[in-house]
Design an enzyme around this catalytic site. Structure first.
Site, PDB file in Angstrom:
ATOM      1  N   ASP A   9     -30.458  -4.816  -9.999  1.00  0.00           N
ATOM      2  CA  ASP A   9     -29.730  -4.188 -10.890  1.00  0.00           C
ATOM      3  C   ASP A   9     -28.382  -3.482 -10.238  1.00  0.00           C
ATOM      4  OD1 ASP A   9     -30.104  -1.990 -12.734  1.00  0.00           O
ATOM      5  OD2 ASP A   9     -30.493  -0.517 -10.976  1.00  0.00           O
ATOM      6  N   ALA A  10     -27.869  -3.182 -11.388  1.00  0.00           N
ATOM      7  CA  ALA A  10     -26.118  -1.812 -10.911  1.00  0.00           C
ATOM      8  C   ALA A  10     -26.722  -0.830 -10.433  1.00  0.00           C
ATOM      9  CB  ALA A  10     -25.288  -2.957 -11.635  1.00  0.00           C
ATOM     10  N   TYR A  11     -26.792   0.102 -11.253  1.00  0.00           N
ATOM     11  CA  TYR A  11     -26.349   1.504 -11.268  1.00  0.00           C
ATOM     12  C   TYR A  11     -27.689   1.951 -10.610  1.00  0.00           C
ATOM     13  CZ  TYR A  11     -22.789   0.092 -14.734  1.00  0.00           C
ATOM     14  OH  TYR A  11     -21.351  -0.727 -14.755  1.00  0.00           O
ATOM     15  N   ARG A  40     -26.294  11.640 -16.408  1.00  0.00           N
ATOM     16  CA  ARG A  40     -27.359  10.194 -16.167  1.00  0.00           C
ATOM     17  C   ARG A  40     -28.946  10.196 -17.072  1.00  0.00           C
ATOM     18  NH1 ARG A  40     -27.721   4.694 -14.942  1.00  0.00           N
ATOM     19  NH2 ARG A  40     -29.330   4.213 -13.402  1.00  0.00           N
ATOM     20  N   SER A 115     -27.539  -6.189 -15.527  1.00  0.00           N
ATOM     21  CA  SER A 115     -27.276  -5.097 -15.065  1.00  0.00           C
ATOM     22  C   SER A 115     -27.278  -4.531 -16.830  1.00  0.00           C
ATOM     23  CB  SER A 115     -25.817  -4.263 -14.644  1.00  0.00           C
ATOM     24  OG  SER A 115     -25.563  -3.399 -14.945  1.00  0.00           O
ATOM     25  N   ASN A 116     -27.224  -3.542 -17.364  1.00  0.00           N
ATOM     26  CA  ASN A 116     -26.966  -2.711 -19.008  1.00  0.00           C
ATOM     27  C   ASN A 116     -26.115  -2.644 -18.675  1.00  0.00           C
ATOM     28  OD1 ASN A 116     -29.635  -1.932 -19.627  1.00  0.00           O
ATOM     29  ND2 ASN A 116     -30.684  -0.100 -18.759  1.00  0.00           N
TER      30      ASN A 116
END
Lengths: 245, 245
Positions: A9-11, A40, A115-116
């Protein structure tokens, strides 16, 4: 297990989303902290709600919409410039300090992001932080027009890397993402950045709380969604140990 | 418009979800307020996440799971009895003071609830508050095994009442539910219980905030999801005026 690919996952996992706090405080003095948290929280809500409503818009749109919501709710007026300066930070988020070294240590396995984020956002972020030299793929859910934790999103890993779910170690600090990956059938490592002890201690005084404490209470502790991670670690640097162990 | 049916969201719209705060405070002194807010925030998150994960469990399960999450995160130990006493309140939530009179004034139109609640929860709640005498139908999303704001949930209105979407006035205080109903094609009235002015005023001091203020900031203001309500009112008592007007 024979892990052929490690997918991140990125964020919140490779990139510290809290690193927008300096820019939000600079643009809106006295409000940086609450903007960062509400933004967020709403950003992810909007990914889930739009997915459920079958009204997909990419993560760049959702990120702008959730920031606009946040500033409106707080009663803040602003110039277009201030808004754009805050948004721009999403293309320059700070890597967690151990991210690059962890990726290097996990080679020669395939390394990827799922990622999203929209392709444009992710490609810029990965390039700006020099992860493009280490990653085999940067996979955006945009190809499926639905966000995590939809199974369609996790399915992209196999489609892009040619791996079976049990050959993948998926890594996320986001509890709902851990549940989603596990529900899909991946091996999952959870980066537990806030321990239960630290969490409970932050909530001893509850009449008034820091916005960050509310964020932590709702988004950093393992969820009750019926799916527990295979591995629970404190930092990215522990990942090589998991795979070799 | 020719409105043949008025359909209400239950939790937060006809019933005051904040009315659990007394029971939570009684069971967990000093923590009632933060439990109430985190619980509600997570309860809805779990409906969205489970829907997206395609791992539906009914609202009774989700309500228990989100309370268990909340108590764990806050580091609270408890007896089974205390837990059950809090959960039990969900079958005895307080009606908003103007709810019964508004329903009576809206007759002879068809009146119904469309709620995320499980059939057992809803039937008990409606009976306990005597709304069963006024409602033509109490519709649970459980029939579709997916939660609002999925279009499948709103579709139940037509299936149960035999109405076309444009013959229905859907009423909700939940902004995401307003967006979902509007996206589906219903006429929608939003009960705006927290004005933008009151919201901004509550957020003037942001270093430390009441958990209720964080809740209001993320769940009571109109969302940026691309769908605005047809009507924006402050209270249920204003609804008859909308339909006659």
């Amino acid at each position: 297990m024979s892990i052929k690919a490690v997918v991140f996952d990125a964020y919140g996992t490779l990139y510290d989303i809290q690193s927008v706090a300096e820019v939000t405080e600079d643009a809106f003095p006295g409000y940086g902290e609450i903007i960062t948290q509400v933004w967020r929280i709403k950003q992810l809500e909007y990914t889930w709600l739009r997915s459920l409503m079958q009204r997909y818009q990419d993560f760049a749109v959702v990120t702008r919409d959730s920031l606009a919501y946040t500033l409106r709710v707080l009663g803040l007026d602003y110039e277009k410039d201030a808004f754009e300066r805050v948004i721009e930070k999403y293309l320059h988020l700070d890597l967690y300090p151990d991210a690059t070294a962890a990726l290097i240590a996990l080679r020669p396995r395939k390394l990827a992001i799922l990622s999203n984020g929209s392709p444009d956002m992710l490609n810029a972020l990965v390039r700006n932080t020099k992860l493009d030299r280490l990653l085999d793929a940067t996979i955006s859910v945009d190809a499926k027009r639905i966000f995590k934790p939809s199974p369609a999103a996790y399915q992209l890993i196999g489609e892009e890397l040619g791996t079976a779910p049990d050959e993948v170690l998926f890594v996320s600090s986001n509890p709902w993402d851990v549940a989603g990956g596990k529900s899909f059938g991946l091996n999952v490592a959870w980066i537990e950045r806030v321990t239960p002890e630290a969490m409970a201690l932050a909530c001893v005084e509850t009449e008034l709380v820091a916005p960050l404490t509310m964020f932590k209470a709702i988004r950093t502790q393992m969820d009750e969604l019926g799916f527990a991670p295979d591995h629970r670690v404190r930092a990215l640097s522990e990942l090589p140990g998991i795979i070799q162990g």
